[in-house]
Design a protein around this motif. Structure first.
Motif, PDB file in Angstrom:
ATOM      1  N   ALA A 100     -19.959  -2.167-156.015  1.00 45.91           N
ATOM      2  CA  ALA A 100     -19.078  -1.283-155.242  1.00 45.91           C
ATOM      3  C   ALA A 100     -18.766  -1.894-153.878  1.00 45.91           C
ATOM      4  O   ALA A 100     -17.628  -1.804-153.393  1.00 45.91           O
ATOM      5  CB  ALA A 100     -19.729   0.091-155.080  1.00 45.91           C
ATOM      6  N   ARG A 101     -19.743  -2.512-153.268  1.00 43.55           N
ATOM      7  CA  ARG A 101     -19.518  -3.154-151.974  1.00 43.55           C
ATOM      8  C   ARG A 101     -18.580  -4.357-152.105  1.00 43.55           C
ATOM      9  O   ARG A 101     -17.729  -4.592-151.243  1.00 43.55           O
ATOM     10  CB  ARG A 101     -20.856  -3.603-151.381  1.00 43.55           C
ATOM     11  CG  ARG A 101     -21.732  -2.461-150.912  1.00 43.55           C
ATOM     12  CD  ARG A 101     -23.081  -2.973-150.442  1.00 43.55           C
ATOM     13  NE  ARG A 101     -23.908  -1.898-149.925  1.00 43.55           N
ATOM     14  CZ  ARG A 101     -25.193  -2.049-149.579  1.00 43.55           C
ATOM     15  NH1 ARG A 101     -25.771  -3.224-149.703  1.00 43.55           N
ATOM     16  NH2 ARG A 101     -25.876  -1.016-149.110  1.00 43.55           N
ATOM     17  N   LEU A 152     -16.295  -4.838-154.379  1.00 45.39           N
ATOM     18  CA  LEU A 152     -14.953  -4.504-154.852  1.00 45.39           C
ATOM     19  C   LEU A 152     -14.169  -3.608-153.901  1.00 45.39           C
ATOM     20  O   LEU A 152     -12.946  -3.544-153.978  1.00 45.39           O
ATOM     21  CB  LEU A 152     -15.042  -3.813-156.220  1.00 45.39           C
ATOM     22  CG  LEU A 152     -15.589  -4.679-157.368  1.00 45.39           C
ATOM     23  CD1 LEU A 152     -15.763  -3.839-158.623  1.00 45.39           C
ATOM     24  CD2 LEU A 152     -14.651  -5.855-157.651  1.00 45.39           C
ATOM     25  N   SER A 153     -14.851  -2.900-153.039  1.00 49.36           N
ATOM     26  CA  SER A 153     -14.171  -1.934-152.184  1.00 49.36           C
ATOM     27  C   SER A 153     -14.224  -2.368-150.722  1.00 49.36           C
ATOM     28  O   SER A 153     -15.288  -2.555-150.161  1.00 49.36           O
ATOM     29  CB  SER A 153     -14.786  -0.544-152.342  1.00 49.36           C
ATOM     30  OG  SER A 153     -14.202   0.369-151.450  1.00 49.36           O
ATOM     31  N   VAL A 154     -13.088  -2.484-150.125  1.00 50.20           N
ATOM     32  CA  VAL A 154     -13.024  -2.852-148.709  1.00 50.20           C
ATOM     33  C   VAL A 154     -13.629  -1.757-147.849  1.00 50.20           C
ATOM     34  O   VAL A 154     -14.245  -2.012-146.812  1.00 50.20           O
ATOM     35  CB  VAL A 154     -11.552  -3.093-148.292  1.00 50.20           C
ATOM     36  CG1 VAL A 154     -11.462  -3.384-146.796  1.00 50.20           C
ATOM     37  CG2 VAL A 154     -10.952  -4.225-149.106  1.00 50.20           C
ATOM     38  N   ALA A 155     -13.506  -0.503-148.307  1.00 47.99           N
ATOM     39  CA  ALA A 155     -14.012   0.635-147.531  1.00 47.99           C
ATOM     40  C   ALA A 155     -15.523   0.717-147.525  1.00 47.99           C
ATOM     41  O   ALA A 155     -16.096   1.480-146.752  1.00 47.99           O
ATOM     42  CB  ALA A 155     -13.444   1.941-148.090  1.00 47.99           C
ATOM     43  N   CYS A 156     -16.172  -0.045-148.391  1.00 44.79           N
ATOM     44  CA  CYS A 156     -17.632   0.051-148.493  1.00 44.79           C
ATOM     45  C   CYS A 156     -18.306  -1.248-148.082  1.00 44.79           C
ATOM     46  O   CYS A 156     -19.341  -1.608-148.631  1.00 44.79           O
ATOM     47  CB  CYS A 156     -18.052   0.436-149.913  1.00 44.79           C
ATOM     48  SG  CYS A 156     -17.569   2.090-150.401  1.00 44.79           S
ATOM     49  N   GLN A 157     -17.695  -1.987-147.163  1.00 42.99           N
ATOM     50  CA  GLN A 157     -18.324  -3.210-146.678  1.00 42.99           C
ATOM     51  C   GLN A 157     -19.647  -2.872-145.990  1.00 42.99           C
ATOM     52  O   GLN A 157     -19.729  -1.911-145.237  1.00 42.99           O
ATOM     53  CB  GLN A 157     -17.406  -3.925-145.689  1.00 42.99           C
ATOM     54  CG  GLN A 157     -16.195  -4.575-146.352  1.00 42.99           C
ATOM     55  CD  GLN A 157     -16.608  -5.618-147.378  1.00 42.99           C
ATOM     56  OE1 GLN A 157     -17.550  -6.360-147.159  1.00 42.99           O
ATOM     57  NE2 GLN A 157     -15.912  -5.661-148.495  1.00 42.99           N
ATOM     58  N   ASP A 169     -24.228   3.594-147.623  1.00 47.08           N
ATOM     59  CA  ASP A 169     -23.250   3.800-148.691  1.00 47.08           C
ATOM     60  C   ASP A 169     -23.911   4.031-150.042  1.00 47.08           C
ATOM     61  O   ASP A 169     -23.323   4.613-150.932  1.00 47.08           O
ATOM     62  CB  ASP A 169     -22.300   2.600-148.768  1.00 47.08           C
ATOM     63  CG  ASP A 169     -23.046   1.293-149.030  1.00 47.08           C
ATOM     64  OD1 ASP A 169     -24.203   1.184-148.598  1.00 47.08           O
ATOM     65  OD2 ASP A 169     -22.460   0.402-149.655  1.00 47.08           O
TER      66      ASP A 169
END
Length: 523
Positions: free
Chosen positions: A493-494, A496-501, A508
């Motif tokens: 998830a980290r 693949l998702s910019v929002a979860c850097q 998260d």
């Protein structure tokens, strides 16, 4: 002299323990045994058997260290137990010629004793038999023996005579058939997997049968006062069974069942069993709370029933166990002290209060600094144990709690220098604990989970992967695979998702776990 009835003895003779009566501890024969004519046998303070099961006033059962085809337990007299409980010089003659009577069987074996010094060969004055054990077939005796030698012994970080998975469970399953015995059989059969156990049925199939039988027996006896103690222990073992089979969320149902039993039958249940159940469930729920999201997104809002459950659980545990403990002794059942467990619970509560704006930011910081100071003070005190494995485990919990505190209450990202330094030390301790060919015992899963969640580079991830590889090889039946699957999902998830850097989202993992509905038991 005061009446000896009505209060169970904790350190008296075996007869008084069996009858749940107070023992005046007069030696060589206490007043109760003198009055009733029973054999009076006291456990040795420094050299006691791991456990001795009394099945009659003069008869006891001791588990073998090695599997015996004809029976899983040695059925012996009180006099033999007294002999085995004493330190013996390696040159001492065999006990078969010490005046206890003629030897009825030439079988010799090593007994499960700790740390009694016994001769390499012992000839005892009683034959091997399964007397006192109510089982339907020899396969069930083998399953019970496997629980004693492997499962029960590996449910703690350090094996002592205080292992309640043995001392609380075994005396209650040897003399009666019921849900507790069925659960023990299910736990053992589940670990034998594809191995044929009985009537051509493989272990996993037999495990499902025994578990179904245990649930049926538990339901039928649920509201019987005389069965409350056994049923409470059954809830603990059923939860352990579901956790070991992939951390199934149903373990929380057994938690609810345990508290329902305590609410109705608490006065009639042995306080030791009550404390055992409460500590078992409280510790697991405390660690589960570290995965609860602090802010529930609108699209994943917590239902009223789930919110009520979280509030109710916290209320139960605080009512039953009271204020935070000051006992820094390391618990062999949890791998850390009750102080560390309380600090972890306080961090979760503080984080929730912070996001709910129920207390000021200044007060949050003050309390957080106080918790950080407590963690430092604990680290400056030498651990009160000679067991290196247990001491290292306690330290791993302390460093993991410190990382959790920095992220949850000080808003530090996982790439902050302080977090990286603590992560490095935490991994050093974990690599001392999780090694190839390690003797099977509990290991600190929550610290490993925190280490995985706070990886900020590929090098750190590689180190965590190596530890999980060792664990999956040594613990084929456990919740290792489930926790490892959760960690991989968090990393993906980290990535693949910019929002979860990881630099912007400190906790998260809580949102991800909630989104997938996992109810992890991180033990």
């Amino acid at each position: 002299m005061a009446d000896l009835k009505g209060t169970r003895s904790r350190d008296g003779c075996y007869n008084c323990r069996r009858r749940k009566r107070r023992c005046d501890k007069q030696k060589p024969i206490c007043m109760s045994c003198r009055k009733n004519g029973g054999s009076c046998v006291f456990p040795s303070v420094t050299t006691s058997l791991k456990f001795v099961v009394s099945v009659a006033p003069t008869e006891h059962l001791i588990p073998f260290e090695e599997s015996i085809p004809t029976s899983a337990f040695f059925h012996t007299s009180a006099e033999d137990v007294a002999t085995l409980s004493l330190e013996s010089d390696p040159g001492t003659p065999d006990s078969g010629s010490d005046g206890h009577g003629d030897c009825q069987d030439d079988t010799t074996t090593k007994l499960l004793v700790s740390p009694v010094k016994l001769p390499a060969q012992l000839t005892l004055s009683k034959p091997i038999s399964s007397g006192g054990i109510h089982c339907n077939n020899p396969a069930e005796l083998s399953l019970i023996q496997y629980y004693v030698e492997v499962i029960g012994a590996s449910k703690v970080f350090s094996q002592t005579d205080q292992n309640l998975f043995l001392t609380s469970v075994m005396p209650r399953i040897l003399n009666s058939q019921g849900p507790l015995q069925s659960t023990v059989l299910a736990m053992s059969a589940g670990e034998w997997r594809d191995k044929p156990v009985a009537h051509g049925r493989a272990g996993f199939e037999l495990s499902a049968y025994y578990k179904s039988r245990a649930l049926g027996e538990l339901q039928r006896s649920l509201w019987e006062n005389k069965c409350a103690e056994e049923n409470l222990l059954t809830c603990v073992l059923l939860a352990s069974l579901d956790i070991s089979h992939g951390s199934r969320a149903t373990w929380l149902r057994h938690l609810h069942g345990a508290f329902a039993l305590l609410e109705k039958f608490s006065p009639t249940i042995d306080p030791e069993v009550t404390t055992f159940a409460l500590k078992y469930f409280r510790f697991r729920y405390t660690l589960l709370q570290t995965t609860h999201p602090r802010i529930i997104p609108a699209c994943y809002s917590l239902t009223d029933s789930a919110a009520n459950e979280m509030h109710e659980m916290t209320h139960w545990f605080m009512d039953d166990l009271g204020a935070p403990s000051s006992n820094n002794a390391i618990d062999e059942h949890t791998g850390c002290s009750s102080v560390i467990a309380d600090i972890i619970a306080q961090i979760s509560t503080l984080a929730l209060q912070s996001n709910a704006n129920s207390i000021s930011r200044e007060k949050i910081q003050n309390v957080a600094h106080h918790l950080e100071h407590r963690l430092s003070v604990i680290g400056s005190t030498p651990p009160a144990t000679d067991d290196v494995y247990l001491a290292n485990s306690a330290e791993s919990f302390r460093y993991a709690a410190h990382i959790y505190l920095l992220l949850a209450c000080f808003d530090m990202p996982i790439k902050h220098a302080s977090v990286i330094d603590l992560h490095h030390i935490l991994m050093d301790y974990l690599t001392l604990i999780i090694v190839k060919d390690q003797k099977r015992r509990l290991f600190p899963m929550w610290p490993l989970f925190i280490a995985g969640c706070t990886c900020s580079c590929d090098e750190q991830r590689k180190a965590v992967i190596d530890l999980f590889t060792i664990l999956e090889d040594q613990w084929p039946v456990s919740n290792v695979s489930a926790v490892w699957s959760v960690l991989r999902t968090i990393w993906q998830a980290r990535d693949l998702s910019v929002a979860c850097q990881p630099t912007t989202k400190r906790l998260d993992w809580q949102d991800i776990i909630h989104r997938f509905g996992w109810k992890l038991s991180l033990t």
